[in-house]
Design a protein around this motif. Structure first.
Motif, PDB file in Angstrom:
ATOM      1  N   ILE A 291       1.150 -17.452   0.214  1.00 55.07           N
ATOM      2  CA  ILE A 291      -0.172 -16.884   0.479  1.00 55.07           C
ATOM      3  C   ILE A 291      -0.056 -15.670   1.392  1.00 55.07           C
ATOM      4  CG2 ILE A 291      -2.371 -17.316   1.657  1.00 55.07           C
ATOM      5  CD1 ILE A 291      -2.167 -20.209   0.587  1.00 55.07           C
ATOM      6  N   MET A 292       0.827 -15.734   2.388  1.00 54.94           N
ATOM      7  CA  MET A 292       0.990 -14.605   3.302  1.00 54.94           C
ATOM      8  C   MET A 292       1.630 -13.406   2.604  1.00 54.94           C
ATOM      9  SD  MET A 292      -0.611 -15.483   5.816  1.00 54.94           S
ATOM     10  CE  MET A 292      -0.467 -13.784   6.341  1.00 54.94           C
ATOM     11  N   VAL A 293       2.543 -13.649   1.680  1.00 58.67           N
ATOM     12  CA  VAL A 293       3.102 -12.550   0.874  1.00 58.67           C
ATOM     13  C   VAL A 293       1.976 -11.870   0.094  1.00 58.67           C
ATOM     14  CG1 VAL A 293       4.561 -11.994  -1.103  1.00 58.67           C
ATOM     15  CG2 VAL A 293       5.420 -13.495   0.687  1.00 58.67           C
ATOM     16  N   THR A 294       1.105 -12.679  -0.522  1.00 63.01           N
ATOM     17  CA  THR A 294      -0.003 -12.144  -1.309  1.00 63.01           C
ATOM     18  C   THR A 294      -0.985 -11.371  -0.435  1.00 63.01           C
ATOM     19  OG1 THR A 294       0.182 -13.990  -2.862  1.00 63.01           O
ATOM     20  CG2 THR A 294      -1.859 -12.727  -2.907  1.00 63.01           C
ATOM     21  N   GLU A 295      -1.415 -11.985   0.671  1.00 68.06           N
ATOM     22  CA  GLU A 295      -2.402 -11.341   1.546  1.00 68.06           C
ATOM     23  C   GLU A 295      -1.883 -10.018   2.106  1.00 68.06           C
ATOM     24  OE1 GLU A 295      -4.098 -13.685   4.650  1.00 68.06           O
ATOM     25  OE2 GLU A 295      -4.604 -15.352   3.335  1.00 68.06           O
ATOM     26  N   THR A 296      -0.662 -10.032   2.613  1.00 67.95           N
ATOM     27  CA  THR A 296      -0.134  -8.817   3.239  1.00 67.95           C
ATOM     28  C   THR A 296       0.157  -7.739   2.200  1.00 67.95           C
ATOM     29  OG1 THR A 296       2.112  -9.786   3.212  1.00 67.95           O
ATOM     30  CG2 THR A 296       0.827 -10.006   5.248  1.00 67.95           C
ATOM     31  N   THR A 297       0.587  -8.138   1.002  1.00 67.81           N
ATOM     32  CA  THR A 297       0.844  -7.154  -0.050  1.00 67.81           C
ATOM     33  C   THR A 297      -0.444  -6.459  -0.473  1.00 67.81           C
ATOM     34  OG1 THR A 297       2.759  -8.390  -0.872  1.00 67.81           O
ATOM     35  CG2 THR A 297       1.774  -6.785  -2.365  1.00 67.81           C
ATOM     36  N   LEU A 298      -1.502  -7.239  -0.691  1.00 73.66           N
ATOM     37  CA  LEU A 298      -2.780  -6.663  -1.086  1.00 73.66           C
ATOM     38  C   LEU A 298      -3.357  -5.786   0.028  1.00 73.66           C
ATOM     39  CD1 LEU A 298      -4.434  -9.694  -2.922  1.00 73.66           C
ATOM     40  CD2 LEU A 298      -3.544  -7.603  -3.950  1.00 73.66           C
ATOM     41  N   LEU A 299      -3.291  -6.268   1.269  1.00 76.32           N
ATOM     42  CA  LEU A 299      -3.853  -5.502   2.382  1.00 76.32           C
ATOM     43  C   LEU A 299      -3.053  -4.226   2.641  1.00 76.32           C
ATOM     44  CD1 LEU A 299      -6.095  -5.447   4.454  1.00 76.32           C
ATOM     45  CD2 LEU A 299      -4.640  -6.748   6.020  1.00 76.32           C
ATOM     46  N   SER A 300      -1.749  -4.253   2.330  1.00 77.53           N
ATOM     47  CA  SER A 300      -0.932  -3.060   2.557  1.00 77.53           C
ATOM     48  C   SER A 300      -1.407  -1.885   1.717  1.00 77.53           C
ATOM     49  CB  SER A 300       0.545  -3.353   2.244  1.00 77.53           C
ATOM     50  OG  SER A 300       0.750  -3.546   0.847  1.00 77.53           O
ATOM     51  N   LEU A 301      -2.016  -2.170   0.575  1.00 76.31           N
ATOM     52  CA  LEU A 301      -2.522  -1.106  -0.286  1.00 76.31           C
ATOM     53  C   LEU A 301      -3.686  -0.358   0.368  1.00 76.31           C
ATOM     54  CD1 LEU A 301      -2.410  -3.046  -3.660  1.00 76.31           C
ATOM     55  CD2 LEU A 301      -0.721  -1.440  -2.768  1.00 76.31           C
ATOM     56  N   VAL A 302      -4.351  -1.020   1.320  1.00 79.17           N
ATOM     57  CA  VAL A 302      -5.409  -0.375   2.091  1.00 79.17           C
ATOM     58  C   VAL A 302      -4.836   0.266   3.353  1.00 79.17           C
ATOM     59  CG1 VAL A 302      -7.573  -0.751   3.333  1.00 79.17           C
ATOM     60  CG2 VAL A 302      -7.112  -2.016   1.225  1.00 79.17           C
ATOM     61  N   VAL A 303      -3.894  -0.428   3.973  1.00 77.46           N
ATOM     62  CA  VAL A 303      -3.349   0.017   5.259  1.00 77.46           C
ATOM     63  C   VAL A 303      -2.496   1.275   5.113  1.00 77.46           C
ATOM     64  CG1 VAL A 303      -1.761  -0.600   7.132  1.00 77.46           C
ATOM     65  CG2 VAL A 303      -3.428  -2.268   6.287  1.00 77.46           C
ATOM     66  N   ILE A 304      -1.707   1.358   4.044  1.00 76.22           N
ATOM     67  CA  ILE A 304      -0.728   2.448   3.906  1.00 76.22           C
ATOM     68  C   ILE A 304      -1.374   3.836   3.937  1.00 76.22           C
ATOM     69  CG2 ILE A 304       0.917   3.505   2.310  1.00 76.22           C
ATOM     70  CD1 ILE A 304       1.765   0.598   1.575  1.00 76.22           C
ATOM     71  N   PRO A 305      -2.445   4.102   3.162  1.00 78.45           N
ATOM     72  CA  PRO A 305      -3.047   5.442   3.251  1.00 78.45           C
ATOM     73  C   PRO A 305      -3.566   5.771   4.656  1.00 78.45           C
ATOM     74  CG  PRO A 305      -3.824   4.302   1.290  1.00 78.45           C
ATOM     75  CD  PRO A 305      -3.095   3.289   2.112  1.00 78.45           C
ATOM     76  N   ILE A 306      -4.185   4.779   5.311  1.00 79.83           N
ATOM     77  CA  ILE A 306      -4.703   5.003   6.664  1.00 79.83           C
ATOM     78  C   ILE A 306      -3.559   5.297   7.622  1.00 79.83           C
ATOM     79  CG2 ILE A 306      -5.951   3.950   8.578  1.00 79.83           C
ATOM     80  CD1 ILE A 306      -7.444   2.259   6.477  1.00 79.83           C
ATOM     81  N   LEU A 307      -2.514   4.491   7.529  1.00 80.89           N
ATOM     82  CA  LEU A 307      -1.356   4.672   8.418  1.00 80.89           C
ATOM     83  C   LEU A 307      -0.674   6.002   8.162  1.00 80.89           C
ATOM     84  CD1 LEU A 307       0.420   3.381  10.591  1.00 80.89           C
ATOM     85  CD2 LEU A 307       1.765   2.327   8.762  1.00 80.89           C
ATOM     86  N   MET A 308      -0.619   6.397   6.889  1.00 86.11           N
ATOM     87  CA  MET A 308       0.018   7.668   6.536  1.00 86.11           C
ATOM     88  C   MET A 308      -0.700   8.848   7.191  1.00 86.11           C
ATOM     89  SD  MET A 308       2.480   9.049   4.959  1.00 86.11           S
ATOM     90  CE  MET A 308       2.945  10.701   4.463  1.00 86.11           C
ATOM     91  N   VAL A 309      -2.031   8.820   7.202  1.00 85.84           N
ATOM     92  CA  VAL A 309      -2.806   9.890   7.827  1.00 85.84           C
ATOM     93  C   VAL A 309      -2.530   9.927   9.336  1.00 85.84           C
ATOM     94  CG1 VAL A 309      -5.139  10.690   8.367  1.00 85.84           C
ATOM     95  CG2 VAL A 309      -4.605   9.841   6.087  1.00 85.84           C
ATOM     96  N   ILE A 310      -2.490   8.745   9.958  1.00 84.49           N
ATOM     97  CA  ILE A 310      -2.239   8.670  11.398  1.00 84.49           C
ATOM     98  C   ILE A 310      -0.844   9.212  11.725  1.00 84.49           C
ATOM     99  CG2 ILE A 310      -1.969   7.106  13.361  1.00 84.49           C
ATOM    100  CD1 ILE A 310      -4.027   5.276  12.015  1.00 84.49           C
ATOM    101  N   VAL A 311       0.137   8.765  10.947  1.00 87.24           N
ATOM    102  CA  VAL A 311       1.523   9.183  11.184  1.00 87.24           C
ATOM    103  C   VAL A 311       1.670  10.690  11.006  1.00 87.24           C
ATOM    104  CG1 VAL A 311       3.862   9.043  10.270  1.00 87.24           C
ATOM    105  CG2 VAL A 311       2.549   6.957  10.622  1.00 87.24           C
ATOM    106  N   GLN A 312       1.002  11.239  10.014  1.00 90.90           N
ATOM    107  CA  GLN A 312       1.106  12.668   9.735  1.00 90.90           C
ATOM    108  C   GLN A 312       0.612  13.504  10.925  1.00 90.90           C
ATOM    109  OE1 GLN A 312       2.355  13.573   6.789  1.00 90.90           O
ATOM    110  NE2 GLN A 312       2.194  15.790   6.955  1.00 90.90           N
ATOM    111  N   HIS A 313      -0.336  12.981  11.663  1.00 90.48           N
ATOM    112  CA  HIS A 313      -0.916  13.738  12.763  1.00 90.48           C
ATOM    113  C   HIS A 313      -0.192  13.540  14.096  1.00 90.48           C
ATOM    114  CE1 HIS A 313      -4.333  14.165   9.972  1.00 90.48           C
ATOM    115  NE2 HIS A 313      -4.621  15.244  10.677  1.00 90.48           N
ATOM    116  N   VAL A 314       0.553  12.429  14.226  1.00 92.70           N
ATOM    117  CA  VAL A 314       1.224  12.172  15.499  1.00 92.70           C
ATOM    118  C   VAL A 314       2.707  12.479  15.450  1.00 92.70           C
ATOM    119  CG1 VAL A 314      -0.450  10.422  16.162  1.00 92.70           C
ATOM    120  CG2 VAL A 314       1.640   9.708  14.983  1.00 92.70           C
ATOM    121  N   ALA A 315       3.303  12.498  14.249  1.00 95.74           N
ATOM    122  CA  ALA A 315       4.756  12.726  14.142  1.00 95.74           C
ATOM    123  C   ALA A 315       5.081  14.194  14.342  1.00 95.74           C
ATOM    124  CB  ALA A 315       5.256  12.245  12.787  1.00 95.74           C
TER     125      ALA A 315
END
Length: 315
Positions: A291-315
């Motif tokens: 269940i945790m593999v499923t939950e985190t995999t699905l949520l990562s599809l939302v998290v990755i674009p947000i994290l990418m924008v944050i990383v692009q601005h701070v790196a």
């Protein structure tokens, strides 16, 4: 906005392939043995070939010599994450029977089945050596400390088997990475037809990995997804604590910006797909892990674009 659109596009590429695996699984195309076969094809055949063909084609000896010493950053990050997993276990009052699984899943990320395709989609082949550096640390920690913790859940008295552990660490993907590095460092040129075969076979890695994730999600069942203390701690660890910690470690350094971005994204990948398999092997709670593999995999599809924008601005 351009960064966000590129990130969403990269995730959509991944999502379509995951969706294909999910739909085909729900339609009965795959039996119970199919996910195991796909996983073996990826890890033992396609991924080693992908490692060799990409490393030898894209990177020089000088690039690899500059890259490998930065292995220390994911190692330090995972050591700290292990300490934080113990704190989180007590803070979230996790079920005692889930302690080892919780700590293992809090600590390790899915650097191959999700991490590799995501970085490939977002950054292209130039991200591969950085992905593999993180993979080396992650796979070593999972097959040593991570498996020990899961064993402790299922058996009470966990035993450390050096031979089996070394076989897991020096898996075909890592051996493919090592062979590729040796070929580059020694300037050895393999025959063109062999490299062409490696390229064709390696091309199976990303689509098969995503189809495998789709079958895993279908097998776990979307109806079983829910958020409680046991899952909330993992979600916070994977998607907030791990990338923030990695960012604190790498952002002040002079390493290439792309390496910083890859390391932070790799730290925020979902739970290892091997966790349910190991849990079932050692009679721990494999359903919780799935269940945790499923939950985190699905949520990562939302998290990755947000994290990418944050990383692009701070790196």
């Amino acid at each position: 906005m351009a960064v966000f659109i590129r990130s969403v596009s990269g995730v959509l590429i991944i999502l379509v392939m995951i969706g294909l695996g999910y739909v085909l699984s729900r339609r009965g195309w795959f039996d119970d043995q199919a996910p195991k076969l796909i996983a073996r094809l990826v890890t033992q055949i396609a991924l080693p070939a992908y490692m060799i063909s990409t490393i030898t084609a894209k990177f020089s000896a000088e690039t690899l010599k500059r890259t490998l010493p930065d292995l220390r950053f994911p190692v330090v990050s995972m050591l700290i994450m292990f300490g934080l997993s113990i704190v989180a276990f007590h803070a979230f009052r996790i079920k005692p029977g889930h302690r080892g699984l919780f700590e293992s899943m809090f600590l390790n990320s899915n650097t191959v089945f999700v991490g590799l395709p995501v970085n490939e989609a977002l950054f292209g082949p130039k991200s591969l050596p950085f992905v593999l550096v993180y993979y080396m640390a992650n796979t070593t920690f999972f097959w040593t400390l991570g498996v020990y913790l899961i064993q402790r859940d299922g058996q009470g008295n966990a035993k450390f088997n050096l031979k089996q552990t070394l076989q897991k660490i020096f898996s075909p993907p890592l051996l493919g990475f090592i062979v590729g590095v040796i070929l580059v460092l020694l300037d050895i040129q393999l025959p063109g037809w062999i490299m062409q075969d490696f390229q064709y076979i390696g091309g199976l890695t990303i689509p098969l990995s995503m189809i495998f994730i789709g079958t895993a999600i279908a097998g776990a069942g979307l109806q079983n997804i829910h958020v409680d203390r046991d899952s909330l701690g993992i979600l916070l660890g994977r998607f907030i604590v791990a990338p923030v910690l990695m960012g604190l470690l790498v952002l002040p350094t002079s390493m290439p910006i792309l390496m910083k971005q890859v390391f932070i994204l790799q730290a925020a990948m979902p739970v290892m797909t091997n966790a349910p398999v190991v849990a079932k092997l050692y009679r721990a709670d494999a359903d919780y892990a799935a269940i945790m593999v499923t939950e985190t995999t699905l949520l990562s599809l939302v998290v990755i674009p947000i994290l990418m924008v944050i990383v692009q601005h701070v790196a």
